[in-house]
Scaffold this motif. Structure first.
Motif, PDB file in Angstrom:
ATOM      1  N   LEU A 216       8.547  14.307 -12.033  1.00 41.86           N
ATOM      2  CA  LEU A 216       8.313  12.865 -12.142  1.00 41.86           C
ATOM      3  C   LEU A 216       7.498  12.295 -10.992  1.00 41.86           C
ATOM      4  CD1 LEU A 216      11.652  11.326 -13.452  1.00 41.86           C
ATOM      5  CD2 LEU A 216       9.407  11.216 -14.522  1.00 41.86           C
ATOM      6  N   ALA A 217       7.608  12.894  -9.810  1.00 48.50           N
ATOM      7  CA  ALA A 217       6.914  12.329  -8.641  1.00 48.50           C
ATOM      8  C   ALA A 217       5.562  12.974  -8.401  1.00 48.50           C
ATOM      9  CB  ALA A 217       7.787  12.511  -7.400  1.00 48.50           C
ATOM     10  N   LEU A 218       5.235  13.993  -9.156  1.00 52.26           N
ATOM     11  CA  LEU A 218       4.015  14.745  -8.837  1.00 52.26           C
ATOM     12  C   LEU A 218       2.764  14.036  -9.354  1.00 52.26           C
ATOM     13  CD1 LEU A 218       5.309  18.353  -9.599  1.00 52.26           C
ATOM     14  CD2 LEU A 218       5.150  17.197  -7.387  1.00 52.26           C
TER      15      LEU A 218
ATOM     16  N   ASP B 157       0.788  -1.230   0.000  1.00 50.98           N
ATOM     17  CA  ASP B 157       0.000   0.000   0.000  1.00 50.98           C
ATOM     18  C   ASP B 157       0.821   1.281   0.000  1.00 50.98           C
ATOM     19  OD1 ASP B 157       0.704  -0.861   2.520  1.00 50.98           O
ATOM     20  OD2 ASP B 157      -1.356  -1.323   3.076  1.00 50.98           O
ATOM     21  N   MET B 158       1.877   1.322   0.805  1.00 53.88           N
ATOM     22  CA  MET B 158       2.682   2.552   0.869  1.00 53.88           C
ATOM     23  C   MET B 158       3.323   2.847  -0.491  1.00 53.88           C
ATOM     24  SD  MET B 158       2.590   4.019   3.822  1.00 53.88           S
ATOM     25  CE  MET B 158       4.043   4.998   4.025  1.00 53.88           C
ATOM     26  N   ILE B 159       3.861   1.796  -1.100  1.00 48.63           N
ATOM     27  CA  ILE B 159       4.515   1.959  -2.398  1.00 48.63           C
ATOM     28  C   ILE B 159       3.475   2.365  -3.442  1.00 48.63           C
ATOM     29  CG2 ILE B 159       5.714   0.726  -4.261  1.00 48.63           C
ATOM     30  CD1 ILE B 159       7.568   0.888  -1.969  1.00 48.63           C
ATOM     31  N   TYR B 160       2.371   1.656  -3.455  1.00 45.80           N
ATOM     32  CA  TYR B 160       1.341   1.919  -4.464  1.00 45.80           C
ATOM     33  C   TYR B 160       0.837   3.362  -4.356  1.00 45.80           C
ATOM     34  CZ  TYR B 160      -2.909   1.392  -7.229  1.00 45.80           C
ATOM     35  OH  TYR B 160      -3.899   1.565  -8.160  1.00 45.80           O
ATOM     36  N   ALA B 161       0.571   3.785  -3.122  1.00 47.18           N
ATOM     37  CA  ALA B 161      -0.036   5.105  -2.939  1.00 47.18           C
ATOM     38  C   ALA B 161       0.978   6.244  -3.117  1.00 47.18           C
ATOM     39  CB  ALA B 161      -0.683   5.191  -1.558  1.00 47.18           C
ATOM     40  N   MET B 162       2.216   6.001  -2.742  1.00 48.41           N
ATOM     41  CA  MET B 162       3.177   7.112  -2.784  1.00 48.41           C
ATOM     42  C   MET B 162       3.921   7.240  -4.109  1.00 48.41           C
ATOM     43  SD  MET B 162       4.732   7.432   1.042  1.00 48.41           S
ATOM     44  CE  MET B 162       5.571   8.961   0.719  1.00 48.41           C
ATOM     45  N   THR B 163       4.292   6.128  -4.712  1.00 48.11           N
ATOM     46  CA  THR B 163       5.095   6.231  -5.947  1.00 48.11           C
ATOM     47  C   THR B 163       4.511   5.466  -7.122  1.00 48.11           C
ATOM     48  OG1 THR B 163       6.427   4.300  -5.456  1.00 48.11           O
ATOM     49  CG2 THR B 163       7.233   6.409  -4.617  1.00 48.11           C
ATOM     50  N   TYR B 164       3.530   4.593  -6.856  1.00 46.88           N
ATOM     51  CA  TYR B 164       2.965   3.768  -7.919  1.00 46.88           C
ATOM     52  C   TYR B 164       4.069   2.915  -8.570  1.00 46.88           C
ATOM     53  CZ  TYR B 164      -0.587   2.760 -11.511  1.00 46.88           C
ATOM     54  OH  TYR B 164      -1.509   2.152 -12.336  1.00 46.88           O
ATOM     55  N   GLY B 165       5.064   2.566  -7.756  1.00 48.76           N
ATOM     56  CA  GLY B 165       6.156   1.724  -8.253  1.00 48.76           C
ATOM     57  C   GLY B 165       7.248   2.502  -8.968  1.00 48.76           C
ATOM     58  N   GLY B 166       7.069   3.804  -9.123  1.00 46.24           N
ATOM     59  CA  GLY B 166       8.011   4.611  -9.895  1.00 46.24           C
ATOM     60  C   GLY B 166       8.973   5.384  -9.036  1.00 46.24           C
ATOM     61  N   PRO B 167       9.773   6.260  -9.607  1.00 45.08           N
ATOM     62  CA  PRO B 167       9.849   6.571 -11.041  1.00 45.08           C
ATOM     63  C   PRO B 167      10.245   5.344 -11.868  1.00 45.08           C
ATOM     64  CG  PRO B 167      11.159   8.095  -9.729  1.00 45.08           C
ATOM     65  CD  PRO B 167      10.740   7.010  -8.807  1.00 45.08           C
TER      66      PRO B 167
END
Lengths: 300, 431
Positions: free
Chosen positions: B263-265, A239-249
């Protein structure tokens, strides 16, 4: 005079099936909601099902053979390892230190306890949003503070570059996970008899020696629980990864949980995604076995 | 191995093994389609959409009108603000659970395609004939919801993407009119930076928002013919035009024409920045007038829009379609089709404030949505290229976003990015 009393054998109601009858409702629920989906998943991991169509083909172990050749899996495994080590070690150490501090003579203990534990009860998506704003490169509080104190050079696009994104997500994870070990250690510390410390003091032990030779051994059951639950929690990271970075950059913060989700739900590769899920489950079982064995030994 | 199975077949088999014959009968092991058998006919319909607060009320009012005329009861469920990254997952889960909606809204191209290919969406050919949609709806838009020759959706929106700007910030930079060439656009960006304004507000989280800049740059460097061929894999991406587009893309970041750490926005946060005065413009579609300008209680007169200048002929902008599909398992397909036909009537479209309808006679009202109307009049008839997250399947689109991310971080050079894109697209084209 010796008296012989004949004890009539009472027939057991339900006989040897009684325990099974009592366990049956729970077993049915367990089979229906855990065993059956798990077996289904195992099967689907051997197919090329897209997750949407009515039909699919059996492809044997192909999905498993593909895993090591998937560069994102390599990234995800590395990230999982880093995440597990950091988000177990740091909150556990901070939680223990806070518990020791709060176990002493500190004013406003209940309020401090509440403050330290509150992040643990906040919804994860809210935490992710809050920290997302804090990390905003232009308007976020973190960079604004750094600029305010003249450290402009340290202001970064924290979530927007591969080199800092994973670490930036780990900070709120540590923040929210520190309260739980703190509470467990606090409860365990309060259970250590004062006499042990008194005896150690009489024997001339310093505070440091008391910590290593009285406190730490007495906290062993708490260590087990904290480590086992933290380990399972770390493996489940999603959840933290999905919500904060969506796996990115890019794919730089993908972990096995998110990569499984992307494959099953977004790329229409349910067979492959399920194979990832099976691997996660097997690893979780493997690392969970020592904990279960220790608990079983203790119980017996 | 070539053995073919049905998902329901497997579920039935394992249910039987686990829970006995009685329970397996409940799961219907003999069915050959995913997500349960065809539902029974009734007067109850369910429509699933992603309308936000600014438009859901208008849709519900029209659906209520339809219900009153047809004796139906339609439930409207919405998952607002999720975008194409989440909504299709929820829809898919509902369909597989056997309780899918009778009608759902969806994007065209590669986002709607999996539902058609998996036969979860009904072939609507007979309803196209019955309601004469071919003659009422924009042909190019119908093409965006036709998959492998099967008309699986009814488009009601054909949206064009362009630049939407804040007039006061342009004036602050001494810009009196929108740019008409790419060189002028770069000059505008420089002037904005010089007065401390970030020119273009785009966010890289999810990839699709910042992609709008790159696809525009590619249209500028490659031109219409080559751009279209690149999107289908008919031409190699490993070529000077693509390298030039990637070079310009990096330039936009390096010259601070994009927000710091773009990129993070999150696009949801960044898109309204031009309304809030934090950036001068963004690249978006006519929905922004209701969703960002009017929602912030600002006057449309303070903002403007223009087609991003490509210096190529014909002038094109990025575009995409959205429409409705009918559940192949719905027991109410006829009523669902009647509902869609009601929705695509010009009067209904106007009542719903549709900003870029595919139906003639439903142009936006200049009194309520002056900027959307202006866009429609000035650029609505211009051709458009398929927005790139609908041109590629999600997996390839994510790989493509990953290349863009690596480029902006300086991890790959423009020529390496072009080569990487060629690998991605050719692998997809071969599959």
């Amino acid at each position: 005079m010796a008296t012989t009393v004949a004890v009539a054998k009472q027939p057991k109601r339900g006989g040897r099936w009684s325990p099974w009858l009592f366990a049956l409702p729970a077993l049915l629920v367990y089979v229906a909601f855990l065993v059956y989906p798990a077996v289904s998943s195992l099967w689907f991991s051997l197919t090329n099902w897209d997750g949407l169509s009515a039909t699919y083909k059996f492809v044997g172990l192909d999905n498993y053979f593909k895993l090591p050749h998937d560069p994102v899996v390599v990234t995800a495994v590395r990230n999982n390892l880093i995440w597990t080590v950091v988000t177990i070690a740091v909150p556990t150490i901070i939680g223990l230190l806070l518990a020791i501090a709060l176990n002493g003579k500190v004013h406003g203990k209940p309020i401090l306890r509440l403050i330290f534990y509150t992040p643990a009860v906040l919804p994860l998506v809210s935490i992710a949003s809050i920290w997302g704003w804090l990390y905003n490169p232009q308007y976020g509080a973190i960079n604004s503070f750094l600029r305010l104190i003249g450290l402009d050079g340290l202001a970064q696009p924290w979530l927007g570059q591969d080199s800092t994104a994973l670490w930036a997500v780990m900070v709120p994870a540590i923040w929210l996970r520190t309260g739980f070990p703190m509470l467990l250690y606090l409860a365990a510390l309060q259970g250590i008899p004062n006499e042990l410390y008194e005896a150690a003091t009489v024997d001339g032990a310093s505070k440091w020696q008391q910590f290593w030779h009285v406190t730490m051994p007495s906290l062993r059951p708490a260590h087990y629980i904290v480590l086992a639950l933290s380990l399972i929690d770390s493996f489940k990271v999603f959840d933290m990864i999905y919500a904060m970075t969506y796996g990115g950059p890019g794919t730089s913060t993908q972990v096995m949980g998110t990569w499984m989700y992307f494959n099953v739900f977004q790329y229409y590769q349910a067979g492959y995604g399920t194979a990832i899920a099976v691997v996660i489950t097997l690893v979780a079982i493997a690392v969970g076995i020592p904990y279960v064995r220790s608990q079983t030994k203790e119980a017996s | 191995m070539s053995t073919s199975y049905t998902r329901r077949g497997f579920l039935g088999l394992t249910s039987a093994a686990a829970l006995g014959a009685g329970l397996s009968a409940c799961t219907g092991g003999g069915a050959s389609t995913g997500g349960g058998a065809t539902q029974g006919a009734s007067n109850n319909l369910r429509l699933f959409t992603y309308e936000d607060d600014s438009t859901i009320g208008l849709l519900k009012a029209q659906v209520k009108k339809f219900d009153e005329q047809n004796g139906t009861t339609t439930t409207v469920d919405s998952l607002p603000g999720s975008g194409a990254a989440v909504y299709p997952d929820k829809l898919r889960t509902e369909l597989l659970g056997g309780k899918g909606p009778d009608v759902w809204r969806i994007w065209g191209g590669q986002i709607g395609s999996p539902f058609a290919k998996a036969k979860q969406a009904l072939d609507l050919s007979k309803y196209y004939d019955k309601y004469g949609w071919d003659s009422k709806i924009n042909t190019a838009a119908i093409g965006g919801m036709t998959f492998d020759g099967v008309k699986s959706g009814v488009p009601f929106l054909a949206l064009g993407v362009g630049a939407w700007y804040n007039k006061s910030l342009f004036a602050k930079a001494g810009v009196s009119a929108p740019p008409t060439t790419y060189a002028e656009l770069e000059a505008v960006n420089d002037k904005l930076v010089a007065v401390g304004v970030t020119p273009c507000g785009l966010g890289g989280k999810y990839g699709w928002d910042i992609m709008r800049l790159f696809e525009y740059l590619l249209e500028h460097t490659a031109g219409p013919d080559l751009h279209d061929k690149l999107l289908t894999g008919a031409e190699s991406w490993d070529r000077p035009e693509v390298v030039e587009a990637f070079t310009l893309f990096k330039k936009w970041q390096d010259k601070k024409w994009l927000p710091q750490g773009a990129l993070a926005l999150d696009p949801a946060d960044v898109e309204p920045w031009y309304v809030q005065g934090k950036t001068a413009y963004t690249i978006t579609g006519p929905w922004t007038e209701a969703a960002a300008i009017l929602a912030a209680k600002k006057s449309s007169a303070a903002f403007g829009n223009f087609e991003l200048p490509t210096d190529k002929s014909p002038a094109r902008h990025s575009g995409f379609v959205e429409g409705y599909m009918i559940n192949a398992k719905s027991g109410n397909a006829d009523k669902a089709a009647a509902l869609i036909d009601f929705i695509v009537q010009p009067a209904t479209q106007k009542a719903m404030n549709i900003t870029a309808s595919t139906v003639k006679g439903a142009e936006p009202d200049p009194k309520t949505l002056p900027l959307a109307a202006q866009w429609s009049q000035k650029y609505g008839n211009n051709p458009f290229y398929t927005i790139q997250d609908q041109a590629f399947p999600k997996k390839q689109a994510d790989q493509y976003f990953s290349v863009q991310s690596d480029l902006l971080q300086g991890k790959v050079a423009p020529d390496a990015a072009s080569k990487k894109m060629q690998e991605i697209v050719s692998a997809w084209a071969k599959s």
